[in-house]
Design a protein around this motif. Structure first.
Motif, mmCIF file in Angstrom:
data_model
loop_
_atom_site.group_PDB
_atom_site.id
_atom_site.type_symbol
_atom_site.label_atom_id
_atom_site.label_comp_id
_atom_site.label_asym_id
_atom_site.label_seq_id
_atom_site.Cartn_x
_atom_site.Cartn_y
_atom_site.Cartn_z
ATOM 1 N N ALA A 17 0.812 -1.226 0.000
ATOM 2 C CA ALA A 17 0.000 0.000 0.000
ATOM 3 C C ALA A 17 0.846 1.277 0.000
ATOM 4 N N PRO A 18 1.838 1.406 0.893
ATOM 5 C CA PRO A 18 2.638 2.628 0.848
ATOM 6 C C PRO A 18 3.410 2.768 -0.459
ATOM 7 N N LEU A 19 3.840 1.641 -0.995
ATOM 8 C CA LEU A 19 4.584 1.686 -2.250
ATOM 9 C C LEU A 19 3.661 2.049 -3.409
ATOM 10 N N ALA A 20 2.454 1.513 -3.409
ATOM 11 C CA ALA A 20 1.486 1.864 -4.452
ATOM 12 C C ALA A 20 1.187 3.364 -4.411
ATOM 13 N N ALA A 21 1.107 3.928 -3.214
ATOM 14 C CA ALA A 21 0.876 5.371 -3.090
ATOM 15 C C ALA A 21 2.045 6.151 -3.682
ATOM 16 N N ALA A 22 3.266 5.709 -3.416
ATOM 17 C CA ALA A 22 4.444 6.390 -3.966
ATOM 18 C C ALA A 22 4.484 6.291 -5.483
ATOM 19 N N VAL A 23 4.140 5.124 -6.021
ATOM 20 C CA VAL A 23 4.101 4.951 -7.476
ATOM 21 C C VAL A 23 3.072 5.904 -8.080
ATOM 22 N N SER A 24 1.931 6.027 -7.437
ATOM 23 C CA SER A 24 0.895 6.939 -7.914
ATOM 24 C C SER A 24 1.382 8.389 -7.898
ATOM 25 N N LEU A 25 2.076 8.778 -6.836
ATOM 26 C CA LEU A 25 2.627 10.127 -6.757
ATOM 27 C C LEU A 25 3.660 10.372 -7.849
ATOM 28 N N LEU A 26 4.501 9.386 -8.086
ATOM 29 C CA LEU A 26 5.516 9.509 -9.127
ATOM 30 C C LEU A 26 4.857 9.691 -10.496
ATOM 31 N N ARG A 27 3.873 8.879 -10.781
ATOM 32 C CA ARG A 27 3.172 8.995 -12.065
ATOM 33 C C ARG A 27 2.452 10.334 -12.184
ATOM 34 N N GLY A 28 1.855 10.779 -11.087
ATOM 35 C CA GLY A 28 1.172 12.076 -11.096
ATOM 36 C C GLY A 28 2.142 13.220 -11.329
ATOM 37 N N ALA A 29 3.308 13.162 -10.705
ATOM 38 C CA ALA A 29 4.327 14.203 -10.900
ATOM 39 C C ALA A 29 4.812 14.217 -12.338
ATOM 40 N N LYS A 30 4.984 13.037 -12.910
ATOM 41 C CA LYS A 30 5.418 12.957 -14.307
ATOM 42 C C LYS A 30 4.371 13.576 -15.235
ATOM 43 N N ARG A 31 3.113 13.216 -15.034
ATOM 44 C CA ARG A 31 2.039 13.788 -15.858
ATOM 45 C C ARG A 31 1.999 15.305 -15.711
ATOM 46 N N HIS A 32 2.109 15.768 -14.474
ATOM 47 C CA HIS A 32 2.088 17.213 -14.213
ATOM 48 C C HIS A 32 3.216 17.914 -14.957
#
Length: 124
Positions: free
Chosen positions: A21-36
């Motif tokens: 779960a914490p890792l999935a959250a970090a992956v989501s943040l990374l992908r969101g930052a990339k999209r941004h």
């Protein structure tokens, strides 16, 4: 895709499911930052330079989390050995105490370059 597969497998492995779960959250943040960054740098190219360090740290923390998840998965079934117990404990520590730094890095990336660019370069 590889990250998603590893996370999915971890969710179904009771001994390491708490790490996913914490890792999935970090992956989501990374992908969101990339999209941004991909979106905003089309109009504001200075954003990439202003966020480069934080993006690289976000990537590094997330990738290191993936490595710890992999290591933890290899420890499953070997918990009788202190070495493997310690590896699992270290993986939990990383996910709970180090990986949450990704949220702050993500917030910094989304905050934009304006405050950085407001400082006169001659003052450095």
């Amino acid at each position: 895709a590889e990250m998603d597969a590893a996370l999915q497998e971890a969710h179904h492995t009771p001994e390491v499911s708490g790490l996913a779960a914490p890792l999935a959250a970090a992956v989501s943040l990374l992908r969101g930052a990339k999209r941004h960054l991909l979106l905003v740098t089309k109009q504001q190219p200075e954003e990439i330079g202003a966020s480069a360090v934080e993006f690289l740290r976000l990537f590094a923390l997330t990738q290191t989390g993936m490595l710890w998840l992999e290591a933890a998965g290899r420890c499953v079934g070997r918990e009788d050995d202190a070495f493997y117990r310690d590896k699992l404990a270290t993986a939990r520590f990383y996910m709970q105490r180090i990986l949450p730094q990704t949220a702050g890095l993500h917030a910094t990336i989304l905050s934009g370059a304006a405050s950085l660019l407001a400082i006169d370069a001659a003052r450095f």
